[in-house]
Design an enzyme around this catalytic site. Structure first.
Site, PDB file in Angstrom:
ATOM      1  CB  SER A  18     -33.456 -38.947 -92.480  1.00 15.08           C
ATOM      2  OG  SER A  18     -34.286 -40.064 -92.285  1.00 15.08           O
ATOM      3  NE  ARG A  41     -33.787 -30.804 -86.776  1.00  9.30           N
ATOM      4  CZ  ARG A  41     -33.821 -32.109 -86.468  1.00  9.30           C
ATOM      5  NH1 ARG A  41     -34.967 -32.780 -86.465  1.00  9.30           N
ATOM      6  NH2 ARG A  41     -32.711 -32.747 -86.153  1.00  9.30           N
ATOM      7  CG  HIS A  44     -35.724 -35.089 -91.184  1.00  8.75           C
ATOM      8  ND1 HIS A  44     -36.411 -35.016 -89.987  1.00  8.75           N
ATOM      9  CD2 HIS A  44     -35.325 -36.374 -91.314  1.00  8.75           C
ATOM     10  CE1 HIS A  44     -36.422 -36.218 -89.430  1.00  8.75           C
ATOM     11  NE2 HIS A  44     -35.780 -37.051 -90.205  1.00  8.75           N
TER      12      HIS A  44
END
Length: 214
Positions: A18, A41, A44
């Site tokens: 990812s 993040r 994500h």
């Protein structure tokens, strides 16, 4: 589409892949510094590349936050959802704790007495701890407004404010207030955010302490 086109990956491999996809698609748009893994993040968590532009950092915010965490700062969140998303093991290894006071009986009683939100009373309760704190807000703009008031009064100064509430009423304005203070911040400018984003930022800060995850 059929099953032969599905990648068979384990949990950590899924996360690694990812982040590879995020890096590939974002290209040079993500700054190549200490902010990078926090932005990645959040993307994500949300699958939203708008955070490349929306996520705003005060000067040295990441450095200040990581120093505070290394020194055992606690994290206080405005929602149980944000609290549940924080990696407690990583935080405990750094000597800290995570708390949310939103369901506390004394908070509910005081909010009712004053005619204000529980989120704003939670700020007062956190301030009374009189210890280094990172305050992470993913839902309640009233928490950011109360933080601003207490900063202006000189009665509370968190080590860092994570200001990422999502919504429409006072959301944009409350974030702008925090960005006017001299307290270090990470703010998702505009309407976007959420408790999952608040937790993702907390975890990104924690993971960078020892470089354990991307």
């Amino acid at each position: 589409m059929d099953l032969d086109q599905i990648e068979r990956l384990g949990p950590m491999e899924i996360e690694r892949r990812s982040f590879e996809i995020i890096s590939e698609e974002a290209g040079d748009a993500i700054p190549n510094d200490e902010r990078a893994m926090i932005i990645k993040r959040v993307i994500h968590t949300s699958a939203d590349f708008d955070y490349i532009q929306n996520l705003c950092f005060s000067e040295h915010a990441v450095e200040v936050a990581q120093r505070a965490l290394r020194n055992g700062a606690w994290i206080v969140t405005d929602t149980k959802m944000a609290l549940s998303g924080i990696n407690k093991k990583s935080l405990q290894l750094a000597g800290g704790e995570a708390h949310c006071f939103i369901s506390d009986e004394d908070v509910a009683a005081e909010a009712k007495r004053l005619g204000v939100t529980r989120a704003s009373v939670c700020v007062d309760k956190a301030a009374a701890l009189n210890r280094p704190l990172i305050y992470a807000v993913g839902n309640a703009p009233t928490a950011l407004i109360r933080l601003y008031e207490k900063i202006q009064e000189g009665s509370f100064r968190p080590e860092l404010i994570i200001g990422v509430p999502v919504g429409f009423v006072n959301v944009v304005q409350s974030k702008e207030l925090i960005m006017q203070t001299d307290v270090p911040y990470i703010v998702a400018r505009g309407r976007k955010g959420g408790s999952n984003v608040a937790a993702a930022i907390c975890n990104a800060l924690l993971y960078q302490l020892d470089g354990s995850r991307g």
